[in-house]
Design a protein around this motif. Sequence first.
Motif, PDB file in Angstrom:
ATOM      1  N   ASP A  52       0.893  -1.300   0.188  1.00  5.72           N
ATOM      2  CA  ASP A  52       0.036   0.191  -0.061  1.00  5.72           C
ATOM      3  C   ASP A  52       0.856   1.255  -0.001  1.00  5.72           C
ATOM      4  O   ASP A  52       0.526   2.223  -0.826  1.00  5.72           O
ATOM      5  N   ALA A  53       1.884   1.190   1.079  1.00  8.93           N
ATOM      6  CA  ALA A  53       2.795   2.589   0.916  1.00  8.93           C
ATOM      7  C   ALA A  53       3.308   2.648  -0.564  1.00  8.93           C
ATOM      8  O   ALA A  53       3.356   3.940  -0.908  1.00  8.93           O
ATOM      9  N   ARG A  54       3.816   1.632  -1.158  1.00  6.82           N
ATOM     10  CA  ARG A  54       4.560   1.970  -2.521  1.00  6.82           C
ATOM     11  C   ARG A  54       3.543   2.464  -3.342  1.00  6.82           C
ATOM     12  O   ARG A  54       3.775   3.219  -4.454  1.00  6.82           O
ATOM     13  N   ALA A  55       2.317   2.022  -3.479  1.00  7.83           N
ATOM     14  CA  ALA A  55       1.279   2.530  -4.407  1.00  7.83           C
ATOM     15  C   ALA A  55       0.858   3.769  -4.399  1.00  7.83           C
ATOM     16  O   ALA A  55       0.360   4.368  -5.159  1.00  7.83           O
ATOM     17  N   PHE A  56       0.609   3.920  -3.108  1.00  4.01           N
ATOM     18  CA  PHE A  56      -0.200   5.075  -2.586  1.00  4.01           C
ATOM     19  C   PHE A  56       0.477   6.369  -1.878  1.00  4.01           C
ATOM     20  O   PHE A  56      -0.116   7.688  -1.692  1.00  4.01           O
ATOM     21  N   VAL A  57       1.634   6.231  -1.222  1.00  3.67           N
ATOM     22  CA  VAL A  57       2.268   7.139  -0.307  1.00  3.67           C
ATOM     23  C   VAL A  57       3.235   8.159  -1.452  1.00  3.67           C
ATOM     24  O   VAL A  57       4.210   7.426  -1.796  1.00  3.67           O
ATOM     25  N   CYS A  58       2.860   9.305  -1.629  1.00  2.00           N
ATOM     26  CA  CYS A  58       3.650  10.038  -2.586  1.00  2.00           C
ATOM     27  C   CYS A  58       3.204  11.617  -2.391  1.00  2.00           C
ATOM     28  O   CYS A  58       2.296  11.929  -1.590  1.00  2.00           O
ATOM     29  N   GLU A  71      -5.694   9.311   6.170  1.00  2.00           N
ATOM     30  CA  GLU A  71      -7.231   8.620   6.547  1.00  2.00           C
ATOM     31  C   GLU A  71      -7.777   7.746   5.805  1.00  2.00           C
ATOM     32  O   GLU A  71      -8.143   6.330   6.301  1.00  2.00           O
ATOM     33  N   TRP A  72      -7.613   7.606   4.512  1.00  2.00           N
ATOM     34  CA  TRP A  72      -7.899   6.479   3.761  1.00  2.00           C
ATOM     35  C   TRP A  72      -6.947   5.284   3.900  1.00  2.00           C
ATOM     36  O   TRP A  72      -7.409   4.102   3.865  1.00  2.00           O
ATOM     37  N   LEU A  73      -5.787   5.451   3.785  1.00  2.00           N
ATOM     38  CA  LEU A  73      -4.676   4.706   4.150  1.00  2.00           C
ATOM     39  C   LEU A  73      -4.842   3.584   5.350  1.00  2.00           C
ATOM     40  O   LEU A  73      -4.742   2.658   5.466  1.00  2.00           O
ATOM     41  N   LEU A  74      -5.103   4.672   6.387  1.00  2.00           N
ATOM     42  CA  LEU A  74      -5.248   3.927   7.757  1.00  2.00           C
ATOM     43  C   LEU A  74      -6.460   3.645   8.373  1.00  2.00           C
ATOM     44  O   LEU A  74      -6.868   3.080   9.355  1.00  2.00           O
ATOM     45  N   CYS A  95       2.113  -9.420  -2.579  1.00  2.00           N
ATOM     46  CA  CYS A  95       3.271  -8.768  -3.036  1.00  2.00           C
ATOM     47  C   CYS A  95       3.355  -7.569  -2.361  1.00  2.00           C
ATOM     48  O   CYS A  95       2.562  -6.719  -2.518  1.00  2.00           O
ATOM     49  N   GLY A  96       4.550  -7.067  -2.041  1.00  2.00           N
ATOM     50  CA  GLY A  96       5.055  -6.062  -1.280  1.00  2.00           C
ATOM     51  C   GLY A  96       6.389  -6.181  -0.626  1.00  2.00           C
ATOM     52  O   GLY A  96       6.330  -7.275   0.034  1.00  2.00           O
ATOM     53  N   GLU A  97       7.195  -5.218  -0.865  1.00  2.00           N
ATOM     54  CA  GLU A  97       8.489  -5.370  -0.128  1.00  2.00           C
ATOM     55  C   GLU A  97       8.850  -3.869   0.106  1.00  2.00           C
ATOM     56  O   GLU A  97       8.709  -2.867  -0.514  1.00  2.00           O
ATOM     57  N   ALA A  98       9.893  -3.879   0.925  1.00  2.00           N
ATOM     58  CA  ALA A  98      10.649  -2.523   1.410  1.00  2.00           C
ATOM     59  C   ALA A  98      11.111  -2.150  -0.104  1.00  2.00           C
ATOM     60  O   ALA A  98      11.797  -2.883  -0.674  1.00  2.00           O
ATOM     61  N   VAL A  99      11.367  -0.777  -0.262  1.00  2.00           N
ATOM     62  CA  VAL A  99      12.330  -0.275  -1.215  1.00  2.00           C
ATOM     63  C   VAL A  99      13.696  -0.586  -0.890  1.00  2.00           C
ATOM     64  O   VAL A  99      14.215  -0.031   0.069  1.00  2.00           O
ATOM     65  N   PRO A 100      14.502  -1.270  -1.723  1.00  2.00           N
ATOM     66  CA  PRO A 100      15.814  -1.452  -1.333  1.00  2.00           C
ATOM     67  C   PRO A 100      16.778  -0.314  -1.470  1.00  2.00           C
ATOM     68  O   PRO A 100      17.318  -0.060  -2.693  1.00  2.00           O
ATOM     69  N   THR A 101      16.530   0.563  -0.704  1.00  2.00           N
ATOM     70  CA  THR A 101      17.596   1.791  -0.714  1.00  2.00           C
ATOM     71  C   THR A 101      18.488   1.963   0.487  1.00  2.00           C
ATOM     72  O   THR A 101      18.198   1.132   1.652  1.00  2.00           O
ATOM     73  N   SER A 102      19.332   2.807   0.674  1.00  2.00           N
ATOM     74  CA  SER A 102      20.147   3.464   1.499  1.00  2.00           C
ATOM     75  C   SER A 102      19.338   4.159   2.643  1.00  2.00           C
ATOM     76  O   SER A 102      18.418   4.960   2.042  1.00  2.00           O
ATOM     77  N   GLY A 103      19.247   4.177   3.721  1.00  2.00           N
ATOM     78  CA  GLY A 103      18.672   4.984   4.515  1.00  2.00           C
ATOM     79  C   GLY A 103      18.791   4.689   5.908  1.00  2.00           C
ATOM     80  O   GLY A 103      19.448   3.505   6.369  1.00  2.00           O
TER      81      GLY A 103
END
Length: 126
Positions: A52-58, A71-74, A95-103
């Motif tokens: 959900d985060a990868r699809a809708f958090v932007c 509100e919709w996401l939660l 299907c969903g995984e953390a974005v493979p980045t540094s952080g």
Amino acid sequence: GQGIAGLIALTGFQALEANGIVPTISGEADLAPNSVPTAHAMIEMMRLGFSDARAFVCDPQLPGKGSKSNEWLLDKERISKRALDTFNPQKATICGEAVPTSGTVSFQVADGDGNAVSFVNSNFCG
């Protein structure tokens, strides 16, 4: 996005508990690695949250990116339905995984008695 992913995962897991799909966690013995079904459910619900985060958090100002309100996401009903519709206790299906980045991710918690804990997780390219 990771904070929202975690909240979605917790809400999804609560829905699985409330519907008797996974045992209610009442002590340390119920947690992974002691309970394979619990570990599986936790992993799948994190995958749901990351999906959900990868699809809708932007940035909501970016057109066409599918941004949704917090509100919709939660929304507990939305998350519960999604968790119950997609979770399979026998295999990984979400299907969903953390974005493979540094952080670096951190959180801190303190109680009313002045006890505190800080968690910092840094990931440099892997």
